[in-house]
Design a protein around this motif. Structure first.
Motif, PDB file in Angstrom:
ATOM      1  N   ALA A   8       0.850  -1.200   0.000  1.00 25.23           N
ATOM      2  CA  ALA A   8       0.000   0.000   0.000  1.00 25.23           C
ATOM      3  C   ALA A   8       0.880   1.243   0.000  1.00 25.23           C
ATOM      4  O   ALA A   8       0.572   2.238  -0.666  1.00 25.23           O
ATOM      5  CB  ALA A   8      -0.909  -0.006   1.218  1.00 25.23           C
ATOM      6  N   THR A   9       2.003   1.197   0.725  1.00 22.68           N
ATOM      7  CA  THR A   9       2.904   2.351   0.781  1.00 22.68           C
ATOM      8  C   THR A   9       3.568   2.570  -0.573  1.00 22.68           C
ATOM      9  O   THR A   9       3.729   3.706  -1.020  1.00 22.68           O
ATOM     10  CB  THR A   9       3.972   2.140   1.878  1.00 22.68           C
ATOM     11  OG1 THR A   9       3.320   1.742   3.064  1.00 22.68           O
ATOM     12  CG2 THR A   9       4.748   3.408   2.146  1.00 22.68           C
ATOM     13  N   VAL A  10       3.937   1.487  -1.232  1.00 21.36           N
ATOM     14  CA  VAL A  10       4.533   1.605  -2.572  1.00 21.36           C
ATOM     15  C   VAL A  10       3.540   2.272  -3.516  1.00 21.36           C
ATOM     16  O   VAL A  10       3.881   3.206  -4.247  1.00 21.36           O
ATOM     17  CB  VAL A  10       4.949   0.211  -3.112  1.00 21.36           C
ATOM     18  CG1 VAL A  10       5.240   0.268  -4.601  1.00 21.36           C
ATOM     19  CG2 VAL A  10       6.160  -0.309  -2.358  1.00 21.36           C
ATOM     20  N   ARG A  11       2.299   1.815  -3.451  1.00 15.41           N
ATOM     21  CA  ARG A  11       1.271   2.408  -4.333  1.00 15.41           C
ATOM     22  C   ARG A  11       1.092   3.884  -4.009  1.00 15.41           C
ATOM     23  O   ARG A  11       1.044   4.732  -4.899  1.00 15.41           O
ATOM     24  CB  ARG A  11      -0.064   1.671  -4.165  1.00 15.41           C
ATOM     25  CG  ARG A  11      -0.192   0.442  -5.060  1.00 15.41           C
ATOM     26  CD  ARG A  11      -1.635  -0.009  -5.140  1.00 15.41           C
ATOM     27  NE  ARG A  11      -2.210  -0.285  -3.838  1.00 15.41           N
ATOM     28  CZ  ARG A  11      -2.036  -1.423  -3.150  1.00 15.41           C
ATOM     29  NH1 ARG A  11      -1.293  -2.381  -3.656  1.00 15.41           N
ATOM     30  NH2 ARG A  11      -2.597  -1.593  -1.965  1.00 15.41           N
ATOM     31  N   ALA A  12       1.060   4.195  -2.728  1.00 15.02           N
ATOM     32  CA  ALA A  12       0.874   5.601  -2.326  1.00 15.02           C
ATOM     33  C   ALA A  12       2.049   6.444  -2.808  1.00 15.02           C
ATOM     34  O   ALA A  12       1.860   7.548  -3.316  1.00 15.02           O
ATOM     35  CB  ALA A  12       0.731   5.693  -0.816  1.00 15.02           C
ATOM     36  N   ALA A  13       3.267   5.921  -2.685  1.00 20.30           N
ATOM     37  CA  ALA A  13       4.465   6.675  -3.092  1.00 20.30           C
ATOM     38  C   ALA A  13       4.431   6.969  -4.591  1.00 20.30           C
ATOM     39  O   ALA A  13       4.799   8.059  -5.032  1.00 20.30           O
ATOM     40  CB  ALA A  13       5.724   5.909  -2.729  1.00 20.30           C
ATOM     41  N   ALA A  14       3.978   5.990  -5.363  1.00 23.08           N
ATOM     42  CA  ALA A  14       3.945   6.188  -6.809  1.00 23.08           C
ATOM     43  C   ALA A  14       2.837   7.156  -7.208  1.00 23.08           C
ATOM     44  O   ALA A  14       2.930   7.828  -8.221  1.00 23.08           O
ATOM     45  CB  ALA A  14       3.749   4.847  -7.508  1.00 23.08           C
ATOM     46  N   ASN A  15       1.792   7.217  -6.373  1.00 26.70           N
ATOM     47  CA  ASN A  15       0.648   8.074  -6.708  1.00 26.70           C
ATOM     48  C   ASN A  15       0.784   9.501  -6.218  1.00 26.70           C
ATOM     49  O   ASN A  15       0.109  10.385  -6.719  1.00 26.70           O
ATOM     50  CB  ASN A  15      -0.623   7.487  -6.087  1.00 26.70           C
ATOM     51  CG  ASN A  15      -1.233   6.453  -7.005  1.00 26.70           C
ATOM     52  OD1 ASN A  15      -1.356   6.671  -8.196  1.00 26.70           O
ATOM     53  ND2 ASN A  15      -1.583   5.327  -6.438  1.00 26.70           N
ATOM     54  N   LEU A  16       1.663   9.694  -5.220  1.00 29.05           N
ATOM     55  CA  LEU A  16       1.726  10.990  -4.533  1.00 29.05           C
ATOM     56  C   LEU A  16       1.829  12.189  -5.467  1.00 29.05           C
ATOM     57  O   LEU A  16       1.103  13.152  -5.344  1.00 29.05           O
ATOM     58  CB  LEU A  16       2.946  11.016  -3.610  1.00 29.05           C
ATOM     59  CG  LEU A  16       2.777  10.476  -2.202  1.00 29.05           C
ATOM     60  CD1 LEU A  16       4.008  10.799  -1.404  1.00 29.05           C
ATOM     61  CD2 LEU A  16       1.556  11.073  -1.548  1.00 29.05           C
TER      62      LEU A  16
END
Ligand code: ADP
Length: 620
Positions: free
Chosen positions: A227-235
């Motif tokens: 979830a953190t990886v996805r959030a980082a890519a979306n930020l």
């Protein structure tokens, strides 16, 4: 000043002349008082001369007064000029734009600050309407505001008190501004002076701070790694970028995550190709590799075809996708944790009005810092949970694995004590079972100790020049009975003349016993096992091949992990430590161990061992 000096000299001469004439008048009066002239005539002449002297003295006195006035006026003019210059200088050095307009809103003064901010020179705007510096959509309202201010009671006020205001610089570029206006009544009519400040940077910094605060919350919202990886890519999308590519190191391997906006179809298609193409290799000309290596960010304000060509790897679909993506500007920033780059964040500007500058790079680094922190936290949390799970698992495995031999020992000992078999063979069998169970427990405990030594980096090895065939022979001897029991054929092909290897023989023997033990365990009766060794330029390569059940591809990467037991092997004896220990030992020797396997056909485990240094040539 020279003019005044001359005038002073002339005045002095005239004064001297007047004095001389006065003296002459008195002298003549005395002279002509004699018998030659009648008394009245001499009196007239004397009076005349004195009058001339008096007139001269008056003229001189006047001249003096005029001189003084001229000097005073010149001083005043000089002071005025100096004051004007000072004022103009102050206006000019002001960083703010100071613009004066007349009652018809024609620009009458445009300071240097205004030239800088609006990108026009004073001569280009003087005499023109102030409207040219106001975005179209505000012009009508602005006119109304100006009229109301002119008619109002206040001499000055802040502009845009209730809403943001914008300026329009050359090239129709809008910028946020902060301004105040004042009015002054002059004999020539009203003058209005606007003092305006370009607050682009301030607005940007405020927006960035707000964005970072929100991003921080968003990314730290979960401790789940994925979830953190996805959030980082979306930020960064869409606030800062039209698309974002996240490359993360997983061990030595780069993994790639791509996120696009709801941008045009062609952009999404290109990004999908890039995502599918997978990560760039270590020899790729991609700048991602350089950023990972140098830990320095990369800013490409304008992405040219040449740049793309130079930094895209040759995979044809990748090159085509980059071209089709049409990135105009990009930034690659490293994700750092404890001085190590564990990934990169690539922000891409695809639309025309976005172009990255230095300030954007600084911001992107800040964003990357927060993302890296959150990713590292999530990774550590994941690792901690995995470790806890592994510890629980190992406790289960160990207690279970110790339980069986221990039960066997207890049972054998109790039978021997309570009802010993009458025949010697029966007793021997029970004793053998007890000793084998004890040996198994001993091995398990030794493996656990070795594993913890490897994990703590404390595994000690004592290296000496050794012969590979001797080590192999010794390992094979230890497994002779297991080979015979399983009825497998063991083929050894290790030449006697291999170069010496620089190893701890007991540890390498442990590796071989483990590999051979597994080969015997997973090979059906009647199968074949081969041990081979050959010399390379800097290492000897040893392999153990079997024709057993094999290991599925997806499990091959995991068999060297501690406590890993492949699904097909869970019912067999083993704590899943043997290969992890073997890898730890080989790593410690500076070698490499790997597996190639096909399910149903067998497995080949291979490892390399360093050659012993040839003895240094003797000095004559
Ligand atoms: P253990 O000590 O329990 O045997 P290892 O670390 O030696 O554990 O091996 C880990 C896993 O790798 C085993 O459970 C097994 O599934 C798989 N494995 C190892 N060697 C072989 C082999 N020669 N053939 C098939 N599977 C193997």
């Amino acid at each position: 000043m020279p003019l005044l000096a001359n005038r002073s000299v002339i005045a002095a001469l005239w004064t001297a002349l007047a004095a001389a004439l006065a003296v002459l008048g008195v002298a003549l009066a005395a002279f002509w008082r004699g018998p030659g002239l009648p008394r009245a005539a001499s009196l007239v002449i004397s009076v005349l001369v004195l009058c001339i002297a008096g007139a001269l003295a008056y003229a001189i006195a006047r001249e003096r007064t005029v001189n003084t006035r001229v000097r005073h006026l010149q001083d005043v003019e000089h002071d005025l000029r100096a004051s004007e210059a000072k004022f103009a200088g102050i206006l000019d050095i002001a960083a703010d734009a100071i613009i004066t307009v007349d009652a018809a809103q024609r620009i009458v003064h445009f300071n240097k600050g205004a030239e800088r901010i609006f990108a026009y020179t004073a001569s280009e705007v003087i005499g023109r309407s102030l409207e040219m510096l106001i975005p179209w959509r505000y012009r009508l309202a602005h006119d109304g505001h100006m009229k109301a201010f002119a008619a109002g009671p206040y001499a000055s006020r802040r502009m845009g008190e209730r809403r943001e205001i914008f300026g329009l610089r050359r090239g129709d570029v809008e910028f946020p501004a902060e301004a105040s206006i004042s009015k002054l009544s002059t004999p020539a009519g009203w003058l209005f002076t606007v003092v305006l400040r370009d607050i682009t940077d301030r607005v940007r910094i405020e927006r960035e701070q707000r964005f970072l605060a929100a991003a921080g919350e968003q990314i730290a919202g979960s401790l789940d790694y994925e979830a953190t990886v996805r959030a980082a890519a979306n930020l960064a999308v869409p606030e800062m970028a039209d698309a974002c590519v996240l490359d993360l190191l997983d061990g030595d391997q780069l993994t790639r995550r791509v996120v696009s906006t709801d941008g045009p179809e062609c952009v999404r298609e290109s990004l999908a190709v890039l995502a599918e193409a997978g990560p760039v290799g270590p020899d790729s000309p991609s700048r991602v590799i350089d950023v990972l290596r140098t830990r320095q960010p990369e800013l490409v304000s304008v992405v040219t075809d040449e740049w793309l060509e130079a930094h895209t790897d040759d995979r044809p679909n990748v090159a085509a996708a980059w071209r089709a993506l049409g990135a105009r500007s990009l930034m690659i920033v490293p994700l750092l944790a404890r001085e190590r780059a564990f990934g990169t964040l690539t922000l891409l500007a695809v639309t025309r009005d976005r172009r990255y500058e230095m300030a954007d790079l600084v911001f992107a680094e800040e964003l990357a810092r927060r993302s890296a922190l959150a990713l590292e936290n999530a990774r550590l949390y994941h690792a901690a949970r995995t470790a806890t799970r592994a510890r629980d698992e190992v406790l289960g495995v160990v207690s279970h694995d110790l339980q069986n031999p221990l039960s066997a020992i207890v049972m054998g000992a109790s039978v021997l004590t309570e009802q010993p078999p009458a025949d010697p063979d029966g007793r021997r069998q029970l004793l053998r079972m007890i000793s084998e169970s004890a040996a198994w427990m001993q091995r398990l405990i030794r493996d656990l100790l070795d594993m913890s030594a490897i994990e703590a980096g404390r595994l000690s090895i004592e290296r000496r020049p050794e012969q590979a065939h001797a080590i192999v022979a010794s390992a094979v001897r230890m497994l002779e009975s297991a080979v015979a029991e399983r009825a497998v054929a063991l083929e050894i092909s290790v030449p006697n003349d291999l170069p010496l290897i620089d190893v701890d023989a007991a540890r390498i023997e442990q590796v071989l016993v483990n590999l051979l033990g597994n080969a015997i365990k997973f090979t059906a009766s009647g199968g074949r096992i081969a041990v081979r060794a050959s010399a390379g330029p800097s290492a000897v390569e040893v392999s153990v091949a079997d024709c057993g059940i094999g290991i599925p591809l997806e499990e091959q990467a995991h068999v060297f992990e501690r406590y890993y037991r492949a699904r097909h092997a869970t019912r067999r004896r083993g704590a899943g430590l043997g290969l992890a220990i073997a890898k730890g030992i080989i790593d410690q020797h500076g070698g490499r161990i790997w597996v190639e396997s096909t399910v149903g056909e067998g497995s080949v485990f291979t490892f390399t061992l360093p050659l012993a240094q040839p003895p240094a040539a003797s000095v004559r």
